[in-house]
Design an enzyme around this catalytic site. Structure first.
Site, PDB file in Angstrom:
ATOM      1  N   LEU A   1      39.001 -37.302 -25.944  1.00 27.15           N
ATOM      2  CA  LEU A   1      38.997 -38.495 -26.801  1.00 27.15           C
ATOM      3  C   LEU A   1      38.298 -39.625 -26.050  1.00 27.15           C
ATOM      4  O   LEU A   1      38.739 -40.033 -24.980  1.00 27.15           O
ATOM      5  CB  LEU A   1      40.426 -38.897 -27.146  1.00 27.15           C
ATOM      6  N   ASN A   2      37.211 -40.121 -26.631  1.00 28.09           N
ATOM      7  CA  ASN A   2      36.373 -41.087 -25.927  1.00 28.09           C
ATOM      8  C   ASN A   2      36.036 -42.279 -26.819  1.00 28.09           C
ATOM      9  O   ASN A   2      34.949 -42.844 -26.737  1.00 28.09           O
ATOM     10  CB  ASN A   2      35.082 -40.383 -25.458  1.00 28.09           C
TER      11      ASN A   2
ATOM     12  N   GLY B   1      37.882 -45.194 -27.037  1.00 27.92           N
ATOM     13  CA  GLY B   1      38.467 -46.467 -26.628  1.00 27.92           C
ATOM     14  C   GLY B   1      37.555 -47.278 -25.733  1.00 27.92           C
ATOM     15  O   GLY B   1      36.789 -46.737 -24.931  1.00 27.92           O
TER      16      GLY B   1
ATOM     17  N   GLN C   1      34.087 -40.113 -34.503  1.00 26.71           N
ATOM     18  CA  GLN C   1      35.297 -40.572 -35.185  1.00 26.71           C
ATOM     19  C   GLN C   1      34.901 -41.310 -36.458  1.00 26.71           C
ATOM     20  O   GLN C   1      33.858 -41.961 -36.520  1.00 26.71           O
ATOM     21  CB  GLN C   1      36.064 -41.518 -34.260  1.00 26.71           C
TER      22      GLN C   1
ATOM     23  N   GLY D   1      42.585 -44.283 -35.473  1.00 22.20           N
ATOM     24  CA  GLY D   1      43.512 -43.638 -34.546  1.00 22.20           C
ATOM     25  C   GLY D   1      43.077 -42.217 -34.244  1.00 22.20           C
ATOM     26  O   GLY D   1      42.263 -41.629 -34.958  1.00 22.20           O
ATOM     27  N   HIS D   2      43.643 -41.621 -33.166  1.00 16.23           N
ATOM     28  CA  HIS D   2      43.153 -40.294 -32.789  1.00 16.23           C
ATOM     29  C   HIS D   2      43.670 -39.172 -33.676  1.00 16.23           C
ATOM     30  O   HIS D   2      43.211 -38.031 -33.565  1.00 16.23           O
ATOM     31  CB  HIS D   2      43.417 -39.984 -31.318  1.00 16.23           C
TER      32      HIS D   2
ATOM     33  N   LYS E   1      46.081 -46.995 -17.247  1.00 19.03           N
ATOM     34  CA  LYS E   1      46.332 -47.987 -18.290  1.00 19.03           C
ATOM     35  C   LYS E   1      46.280 -49.413 -17.764  1.00 19.03           C
ATOM     36  O   LYS E   1      46.132 -50.354 -18.541  1.00 19.03           O
ATOM     37  CB  LYS E   1      47.701 -47.736 -18.936  1.00 19.03           C
TER      38      LYS E   1
END
Length: 431
Positions: free
Chosen positions: A76-77, A79, A155, A183-184, A361
């Site tokens: 997942l890329n 963000g 996405q 959202g993912h 994070k």
């Protein structure tokens, strides 16, 4: 209130979004209009008490090469890492020894291909915010990967919803602000609507390993791959044991009405059940967002559900211009990919060590990662050099952003002998 759905449908079709994307958004919008709360009381769930553990699984054996040839790795890329002051894909942040998240991920894939002489497929799920930066970076540093047919899964976008009217949000000054990431959980309609799901299956790809690009612990583990492939399950989630630091976060449970796994997040817990929600001796496990998906079974499940998985709605209230609180309020409708665990007839979970859940994070996480506590292995994985990683806390008021942290010191001090490091500013004459 008038039916606003036709306006959303027309807007999404004009933006050339797939039927799968439109169907997924309609599922979310219908939940919003119906006032679905999504609350999951304690009485509706049972405890998860007995799960297989990675350290007890049988070793990977058999033909590893053929197993890898039927596997794809998806990161997942989408963000930007805005909470750390970044304005580009978070995976392009330098994490150690001049290498970015994406460098390490790419090198891990290349190493596995060479080590086992198998062309495991590699996919990046980019968003409209990260696609250009990511492809430019790959062209410069990993141009061979950029030529691969599955390198990018885009996405979708979702229309923002005006809070007052539940109509599509309108912002003529900058129409791009009328859209948001979904959202993912969008991974499922994106795979379906783009045609990539069918292409992967037709290419003999049966297993998909999915994880966040900022989680350097989420490597393609052959023992887990062998377990998942031999289990016959449609879906498997890697979970970790909750600690006191995790009690506010979501947990895995079993839905009493049908015996399926489900995820309960804090917003889904009634106030009366908060103490039970935070009881880590009862609700022991949380989702790492490292997921394993059987693609043929995903296709069957989507077909049986009319092309749309019934994922719980995540409703975020913001302003149409997120940088201007005076602009009209909107709802951003999202879903989470892990919640799909309740959509499959055969889903499972595996307890993994905390080393497989190491997301970056905060700048404190980045600070310790750049220190001598961690080293990069020949396989491009990042491993701790000490038994217990020190806890690093940097004063959020002054060091929350990456550039602020980098001004604190050109490079982190040695932390191999440290238990913890706290940096707090008590006096600051030059803000």
């Amino acid at each position: 209130m008038a039916d606003q759905w036709p306006a959303f449908e027309a807007k999404m079709k004009e933006a050339k979004l797939s039927n799968a994307a439109i169907g997924a958004f309609k599922m979310n919008y219908d939940q919003l209009v119906a006032g679905v709360t999504g609350l999951v009381p304690e009485n509706d769930i049972d405890l998860v008490t007995d799960l297989p553990r990675l350290d007890s699984l049988p070793p990977s054996n058999g033909d590893v090469q053929s197993l890898l040839s039927a596997t794809a790795v998806l990161k997942l890329n989408g963000g930007l890492g805005t909470s750390m002051g970044l304005e580009k894909a978070k995976s392009l942040l330098e994490v150690k020894d001049g290498k970015t998240f994406l460098d390490l991920i790419a090198e891990q894939v290349k190493h596995m291909r060479k080590e086992y002489n198998s062309n495991v497929k590699f996919i990046l799920m980019n968003s409209f915010s990260t696609s250009d930066d990511t492809k430019a970076f790959l062209k410069q540093r990993h141009s061979d990967l950029l030529q691969e047919p599955y390198i990018e899964l885009m996405q979708n976008m979702s229309p923002k919803v005006d809070v007052a009217t539940l109509a599509p949000a309108s912002w003529p000054a900058d129409p791009s602000l009328e859209w948001c990431p979904p959202g993912h959980g969008d991974i499922y309609p994106s795979l379906l609507g783009s045609g990539m799901l069918d292409k992967l299956i037709n290419d003999g790809i049966k297993y998909l390993f999915v994880s966040n690009s900022d989680n350097l612990g989420a490597t393609l583990d052959l023992q887990l791959l062998h377990y998942f492939a031999s289990s016959g399950k449609a879906f498997a989630m890697e979970v970790c044991e909750r600690t006191a630091a995790d009690k506010k976060g979501g947990h895995l449970a079993i839905r009493r009405k049908d015996g399926k796994f489900t995820l309960r997040e804090s917003a889904m817990c009634p106030d009366a059940d908060k103490s039970a929600f935070e009881d880590i001796s009862k609700h022991k496990y949380f989702n790492t967002n490292n997921l394993w998906v059987n693609l043929p079974q995903l296709k069957e499940t989507l077909a049986a559900a009319g092309g749309v998985l019934a994922l719980p709605l995540i409703k975020n209230k913001k302003t149409v211009n997120p940088r201007d609180s005076s602009t009209p309020p909107v709802f951003q409708l999202e879903t989470a990919m892990g919640s799909a665990i309740e959509c499959f007839e055969s889903a499972g979970a595996v307890v993994v060590p905390r080393t497989r859940f190491a997301p970056v994070k905060t700048t404190g996480d980045l600070f310790v990662l750049r220190s001598d506590v961690y080293t990069i292995t020949p396989a491009a994985t990042v491993e701790a050099t000490v038994p217990a990683v020190p806890l690093v806390k940097l004063d959020d008021k002054y060091f929350k952003l990456v550039d602020q942290m980098e001004r604190l010191t050109p490079r982190p001090p040695s932390l191999v002998a440290a238990r913890s490091l706290t940096v707090k500013v008590t006096a600051h004459k030059h803000p």
